[in-house]
Write a protein that holds these residues in place. Structure first.
Motif, short mmCIF file in Angstrom:
data_model
loop_
_atom_site.label_atom_id
_atom_site.label_comp_id
_atom_site.label_asym_id
_atom_site.label_seq_id
_atom_site.Cartn_x
_atom_site.Cartn_y
_atom_site.Cartn_z
N ARG A 157 2.13 54.25 -29.26
CA ARG A 157 2.38 52.95 -28.62
C ARG A 157 1.22 52.55 -27.74
O ARG A 157 0.79 51.39 -27.74
CB ARG A 157 3.68 53.04 -27.80
CG ARG A 157 4.12 51.76 -27.14
CD ARG A 157 4.38 50.62 -28.12
NE ARG A 157 5.27 50.96 -29.19
CZ ARG A 157 6.56 50.65 -29.26
NH1 ARG A 157 7.11 49.97 -28.31
NH2 ARG A 157 7.27 51.00 -30.30
N LEU A 158 0.66 53.49 -26.99
CA LEU A 158 -0.49 53.18 -26.14
C LEU A 158 -1.71 52.81 -26.99
O LEU A 158 -2.49 51.95 -26.62
CB LEU A 158 -0.82 54.35 -25.21
CG LEU A 158 0.20 54.60 -24.11
CD1 LEU A 158 -0.16 55.87 -23.35
CD2 LEU A 158 0.31 53.43 -23.17
N GLY A 159 -1.85 53.46 -28.14
CA GLY A 159 -2.95 53.13 -29.04
C GLY A 159 -2.85 51.70 -29.54
O GLY A 159 -3.86 51.00 -29.64
N ALA A 191 -5.38 48.46 -28.86
CA ALA A 191 -5.96 47.75 -30.00
C ALA A 191 -5.79 46.24 -29.90
O ALA A 191 -6.39 45.50 -30.66
CB ALA A 191 -5.34 48.25 -31.30
N LEU A 192 -4.96 45.78 -28.95
CA LEU A 192 -4.72 44.34 -28.78
C LEU A 192 -5.93 43.71 -28.10
O LEU A 192 -6.25 44.04 -26.96
CB LEU A 192 -3.46 44.11 -27.95
CG LEU A 192 -3.06 42.66 -27.72
CD1 LEU A 192 -2.67 42.00 -29.05
CD2 LEU A 192 -1.89 42.59 -26.74
N VAL A 222 7.89 35.74 -35.22
CA VAL A 222 8.14 35.17 -33.90
C VAL A 222 8.00 33.65 -33.99
O VAL A 222 7.66 33.10 -35.03
CB VAL A 222 7.16 35.73 -32.83
CG1 VAL A 222 7.36 37.22 -32.65
CG2 VAL A 222 5.72 35.42 -33.19
N SER A 223 8.19 32.98 -32.87
CA SER A 223 8.03 31.53 -32.83
C SER A 223 6.54 31.17 -32.66
O SER A 223 5.73 31.99 -32.21
CB SER A 223 8.82 30.93 -31.67
OG SER A 223 8.26 31.34 -30.43
N PRO A 255 2.69 40.49 -26.25
CA PRO A 255 3.68 40.94 -27.22
C PRO A 255 4.17 42.34 -26.89
O PRO A 255 3.43 43.14 -26.30
CB PRO A 255 2.94 40.89 -28.54
CG PRO A 255 1.50 40.88 -28.22
CD PRO A 255 1.38 40.29 -26.86
N ARG A 256 5.41 42.64 -27.28
CA ARG A 256 6.00 43.95 -27.01
C ARG A 256 6.70 44.48 -28.26
O ARG A 256 7.04 43.72 -29.16
CB ARG A 256 7.03 43.84 -25.89
CG ARG A 256 6.45 43.30 -24.61
CD ARG A 256 7.54 43.03 -23.61
NE ARG A 256 7.24 43.84 -22.45
CZ ARG A 256 8.11 44.19 -21.54
NH1 ARG A 256 9.37 43.83 -21.64
NH2 ARG A 256 7.75 44.92 -20.52
N GLY A 257 6.91 45.78 -28.23
CA GLY A 257 7.70 46.43 -29.27
C GLY A 257 7.15 46.22 -30.67
O GLY A 257 5.95 46.23 -30.90
N VAL A 258 8.07 45.99 -31.59
CA VAL A 258 7.70 45.83 -32.99
C VAL A 258 6.81 44.61 -33.19
O VAL A 258 5.94 44.60 -34.07
CB VAL A 258 8.95 45.77 -33.90
CG1 VAL A 258 9.75 44.51 -33.66
CG2 VAL A 258 8.58 45.88 -35.36
N PHE A 259 6.98 43.58 -32.35
CA PHE A 259 6.14 42.39 -32.48
C PHE A 259 4.70 42.67 -32.07
O PHE A 259 3.77 42.10 -32.62
CB PHE A 259 6.74 41.22 -31.70
CG PHE A 259 8.11 40.86 -32.18
CD1 PHE A 259 8.32 40.42 -33.48
CD2 PHE A 259 9.21 41.00 -31.37
CE1 PHE A 259 9.58 40.12 -33.96
CE2 PHE A 259 10.48 40.70 -31.82
CZ PHE A 259 10.66 40.26 -33.12
N LEU A 260 4.51 43.55 -31.10
CA LEU A 260 3.16 43.98 -30.73
C LEU A 260 2.50 44.65 -31.93
O LEU A 260 1.35 44.33 -32.28
CB LEU A 260 3.21 44.94 -29.54
CG LEU A 260 1.90 45.64 -29.18
CD1 LEU A 260 0.83 44.64 -28.76
CD2 LEU A 260 2.13 46.67 -28.09
N GLU A 261 3.21 45.55 -32.57
CA GLU A 261 2.66 46.26 -33.72
C GLU A 261 2.33 45.29 -34.86
O GLU A 261 1.26 45.37 -35.47
CB GLU A 261 3.64 47.33 -34.19
CG GLU A 261 3.82 48.43 -33.17
CD GLU A 261 4.94 49.40 -33.53
OE1 GLU A 261 5.38 49.41 -34.70
OE2 GLU A 261 5.37 50.14 -32.63
N ARG A 262 3.24 44.36 -35.15
CA ARG A 262 3.00 43.40 -36.23
C ARG A 262 1.82 42.49 -35.91
O ARG A 262 1.01 42.16 -36.78
CB ARG A 262 4.25 42.55 -36.46
CG ARG A 262 5.39 43.30 -37.07
CD ARG A 262 6.59 42.39 -37.21
NE ARG A 262 7.76 43.09 -37.67
CZ ARG A 262 8.97 42.55 -37.71
NH1 ARG A 262 9.15 41.29 -37.32
NH2 ARG A 262 9.99 43.25 -38.14
N TYR A 263 1.76 42.05 -34.65
CA TYR A 263 0.67 41.14 -34.24
C TYR A 263 -0.68 41.85 -34.33
O TYR A 263 -1.64 41.29 -34.85
CB TYR A 263 0.95 40.64 -32.82
CG TYR A 263 0.03 39.57 -32.31
CD1 TYR A 263 -0.22 38.42 -33.03
CD2 TYR A 263 -0.58 39.70 -31.06
CE1 TYR A 263 -1.06 37.42 -32.54
CE2 TYR A 263 -1.41 38.71 -30.56
CZ TYR A 263 -1.65 37.57 -31.31
OH TYR A 263 -2.48 36.59 -30.81
#
Length: 85
Positions: free
Chosen positions: A13-15, A19-20, A44-45, A59-67
């Motif tokens: 998660r920290l990685g 990466a963002l 997302v919207s 972004p957080r959670g699964v949306f952070l990963e997808r983004y």
């Protein structure tokens, strides 16, 4: 080093957070792709993408990963276009 599943999840998660890219780079990576199109891909919207690009929200959670995955793909495509033939 701790290798329990929980420790691995924390490191993963920290990685992803590291990466963002900063907001100004997020906008640049999106390039000509409309915010709405990226939003549909991420799930997302359009307003969420706008807020993330402006640095208003993160972004957080699964949306952070997808983004982050979407931005990586956009960066790879941009680099392929720029690469000499």
């Amino acid at each position: 080093m701790d290798t329990t599943p929980v420790a691995e999840m924390v490191r993963a998660r920290l990685g992803v957070r590291r990466a963002l890219p900063p907001p100004e780079q997020r906008r640049a990576l999106r390039g000509d792709m409309p915010q709405q199109e990226l939003a549909e891909i991420v799930g997302v919207s359009q307003q969420a993408i706008s807020h993330w690009e402006a640095g208003i929200r993160t972004p957080r959670g699964v949306f952070l990963e997808r983004y982050v995955d979407a931005l990586r793909a956009l960066r790879e495509l941009r680099d392929e276009v720029r690469a000499p033939a």
